[in-house]
Motif scaffolding. Structure first.
Motif, PDB file in Angstrom:
ATOM      1  N   ASP A  54      -8.678  -2.670  -3.182  1.00  0.00           N
ATOM      2  CA  ASP A  54      -9.819  -1.996  -3.791  1.00  0.00           C
ATOM      3  C   ASP A  54     -10.986  -2.013  -2.824  1.00  0.00           C
ATOM      4  O   ASP A  54     -11.383  -3.067  -2.307  1.00  0.00           O
ATOM      5  CB  ASP A  54     -10.219  -2.686  -5.093  1.00  0.00           C
ATOM      6  N   PHE A  55     -11.546  -0.841  -2.562  1.00  0.00           N
ATOM      7  CA  PHE A  55     -12.732  -0.718  -1.713  1.00  0.00           C
ATOM      8  C   PHE A  55     -13.996  -0.681  -2.568  1.00  0.00           C
ATOM      9  O   PHE A  55     -15.038  -1.189  -2.189  1.00  0.00           O
ATOM     10  CB  PHE A  55     -12.616   0.551  -0.863  1.00  0.00           C
ATOM     11  N   SER A  56     -13.862  -0.058  -3.722  1.00  0.00           N
ATOM     12  CA  SER A  56     -14.940   0.004  -4.716  1.00  0.00           C
ATOM     13  C   SER A  56     -14.274   0.225  -6.065  1.00  0.00           C
ATOM     14  O   SER A  56     -13.047   0.132  -6.190  1.00  0.00           O
ATOM     15  CB  SER A  56     -15.914   1.139  -4.385  1.00  0.00           C
ATOM     16  N   GLU A  57     -15.057   0.520  -7.081  1.00  0.00           N
ATOM     17  CA  GLU A  57     -14.484   0.742  -8.409  1.00  0.00           C
ATOM     18  C   GLU A  57     -13.552   1.949  -8.435  1.00  0.00           C
ATOM     19  O   GLU A  57     -12.613   2.002  -9.235  1.00  0.00           O
ATOM     20  CB  GLU A  57     -15.597   0.932  -9.437  1.00  0.00           C
ATOM     21  N   THR A  58     -13.788   2.911  -7.570  1.00  0.00           N
ATOM     22  CA  THR A  58     -12.995   4.148  -7.613  1.00  0.00           C
ATOM     23  C   THR A  58     -12.236   4.424  -6.319  1.00  0.00           C
ATOM     24  O   THR A  58     -11.446   5.364  -6.271  1.00  0.00           O
ATOM     25  CB  THR A  58     -13.896   5.360  -7.908  1.00  0.00           C
ATOM     26  N   LYS A  61      -8.972   6.338  -7.381  1.00  0.00           N
ATOM     27  CA  LYS A  61      -8.623   5.775  -8.692  1.00  0.00           C
ATOM     28  C   LYS A  61      -9.184   6.599  -9.854  1.00  0.00           C
ATOM     29  O   LYS A  61      -9.010   6.224 -11.018  1.00  0.00           O
ATOM     30  CB  LYS A  61      -9.119   4.334  -8.771  1.00  0.00           C
ATOM     31  N   ARG A  62      -9.836   7.697  -9.544  1.00  0.00           N
ATOM     32  CA  ARG A  62     -10.318   8.568 -10.609  1.00  0.00           C
ATOM     33  C   ARG A  62      -9.152   9.336 -11.220  1.00  0.00           C
ATOM     34  O   ARG A  62      -8.234   9.757 -10.525  1.00  0.00           O
ATOM     35  CB  ARG A  62     -11.355   9.550 -10.064  1.00  0.00           C
ATOM     36  N   ASP A  63      -9.209   9.532 -12.522  1.00  0.00           N
ATOM     37  CA  ASP A  63      -8.123  10.225 -13.217  1.00  0.00           C
ATOM     38  C   ASP A  63      -7.962  11.659 -12.745  1.00  0.00           C
ATOM     39  O   ASP A  63      -6.845  12.134 -12.547  1.00  0.00           O
ATOM     40  CB  ASP A  63      -8.362  10.194 -14.735  1.00  0.00           C
ATOM     41  N   GLN A  64      -9.053  12.338 -12.583  1.00  0.00           N
ATOM     42  CA  GLN A  64      -9.014  13.735 -12.168  1.00  0.00           C
ATOM     43  C   GLN A  64      -9.312  13.816 -10.674  1.00  0.00           C
ATOM     44  O   GLN A  64     -10.415  14.123 -10.253  1.00  0.00           O
ATOM     45  CB  GLN A  64     -10.033  14.563 -12.975  1.00  0.00           C
ATOM     46  N   GLY A  65      -8.321  13.535  -9.857  1.00  0.00           N
ATOM     47  CA  GLY A  65      -8.519  13.552  -8.415  1.00  0.00           C
ATOM     48  C   GLY A  65      -7.276  14.044  -7.702  1.00  0.00           C
ATOM     49  O   GLY A  65      -6.325  14.544  -8.314  1.00  0.00           O
ATOM     50  N   GLY A 115      -3.725   9.426  -9.318  1.00  0.00           N
ATOM     51  CA  GLY A 115      -4.195   8.257 -10.059  1.00  0.00           C
ATOM     52  C   GLY A 115      -4.355   7.001  -9.232  1.00  0.00           C
ATOM     53  O   GLY A 115      -4.659   5.941  -9.772  1.00  0.00           O
ATOM     54  N   GLY A 116      -4.157   7.080  -7.931  1.00  0.00           N
ATOM     55  CA  GLY A 116      -4.346   5.915  -7.066  1.00  0.00           C
ATOM     56  C   GLY A 116      -3.066   5.480  -6.374  1.00  0.00           C
ATOM     57  O   GLY A 116      -1.970   5.945  -6.689  1.00  0.00           O
ATOM     58  N   PHE A 117      -3.213   4.561  -5.428  1.00  0.00           N
ATOM     59  CA  PHE A 117      -2.088   4.055  -4.646  1.00  0.00           C
ATOM     60  C   PHE A 117      -1.555   2.756  -5.246  1.00  0.00           C
ATOM     61  O   PHE A 117      -2.318   1.947  -5.769  1.00  0.00           O
ATOM     62  CB  PHE A 117      -2.520   3.797  -3.199  1.00  0.00           C
ATOM     63  N   ASN A 118      -0.252   2.555  -5.114  1.00  0.00           N
ATOM     64  CA  ASN A 118       0.393   1.298  -5.466  1.00  0.00           C
ATOM     65  C   ASN A 118       1.415   0.961  -4.387  1.00  0.00           C
ATOM     66  O   ASN A 118       2.076   1.860  -3.853  1.00  0.00           O
ATOM     67  CB  ASN A 118       1.092   1.392  -6.820  1.00  0.00           C
ATOM     68  N   PRO A 119       1.575  -0.330  -4.051  1.00  0.00           N
ATOM     69  CA  PRO A 119       2.563  -0.696  -3.036  1.00  0.00           C
ATOM     70  C   PRO A 119       3.978  -0.323  -3.450  1.00  0.00           C
ATOM     71  O   PRO A 119       4.306  -0.260  -4.632  1.00  0.00           O
ATOM     72  CB  PRO A 119       2.410  -2.226  -2.939  1.00  0.00           C
ATOM     73  N   VAL A 120       4.810  -0.059  -2.450  1.00  0.00           N
ATOM     74  CA  VAL A 120       6.229   0.267  -2.623  1.00  0.00           C
ATOM     75  C   VAL A 120       6.397   1.509  -3.496  1.00  0.00           C
ATOM     76  O   VAL A 120       7.165   1.535  -4.459  1.00  0.00           O
ATOM     77  CB  VAL A 120       7.028  -0.928  -3.198  1.00  0.00           C
TER      78      VAL A 120
END
Length: 222
Positions: free
Chosen positions: A15-19, A41-45, A49-54
């Protein structure tokens, strides 16, 4: 500034910031890319919806010549290895694999073979193979692809117990010196089978486990 568009496997994210997130990605054609994904991490982006490992997807990034971090602009999630989330032992194995990849190669150095090795290994684990099999092949293939393949003596000439020296890069005489570990001949036999790309179906499970531990010891030294 160059634009990169490629398939990628997410190795790590923070996490770099909240979003926003900083991410380490293994791309298929450009190697290891570390970047900043603002608003990921914003829903509409543009980042699923963001990165997750693997996880695997398609990345678009801007590479800056004077910066260690690329600017990530898109991430289209394409595949999740669900067993890594539902099974603790598979999760540990997968995290070990991606950690090794991140430590064994340098940023933006193309390694298509290593990308395919990691992808195939994660697929095998997801299909339910006993973990020692895909893990051992992964460790061996990563050593070969990164230029650290250990040297092995001829099987016919090996005694029942030999030495393995990480600093010497392979099998040595068992002299009891501190820079080497004692290894059974059967363990080296398995590594020889990997070197010759022979089937491992007849290998005993405890021998596979010992071979995995030996290569992990070698990786730790590297």
């Amino acid at each position: 500034m160059s634009i990169l568009s490629n398939s990628a496997i997410c190795l790590r994210c923070w996490d770099f910031s909240e979003t926003s997130q900083t991410v380490s990605l293994l791309t298929k054609d450009y190697g290891l890319i570390r970047g900043l994904a603002k608003g990921s991490k914003r829903d509409q982006g543009a980042f699923s919806g963001g990165f997750n490992p693997v996880t695997q997807g398609h990345i678009v990034a801007r590479i800056k010549p004077n910066s260690d971090l690329a600017t990530l602009t898109e991430w289209n999630l394409e595949h999740v290895w669900w067993t890594t989330r539902n099974n603790l032992e598979v999760n540990k194995c997968a995290i070990y694999m991606v950690d090794l990849v991140g430590r064994m190669i340098t940023d933006q150095d193309p390694h298509t073979q290593i990308y395919e090795i990691l992808q195939n290994s994660l697929n095998r684990m997801d299909e339910g193979h006993h973990l020692d099999w895909p893990l051992l092949r992964f460790q061996w293939q990563l050593l070969v692809a990164s230029g650290y393949q250990p040297t092995l003596a001829e099987m016919q000439s090996l005694p029942a117990v030999v030495g393995f020296s990480p600093s010497a890069g392979g099998v040595v005489e068992d002299t009891g010196e501190l820079d080497r570990v004692r290894v059974r001949k059967e363990t080296i036999d398995v590594l020889r089978m990997l070197q010759e790309d022979s089937p491992l179906a007849t290998v005993q499970p405890d021998t596979l486990t010992r071979a995995n531990k030996l290569l992990a010891h070698y990786f730790r030294h590297i």
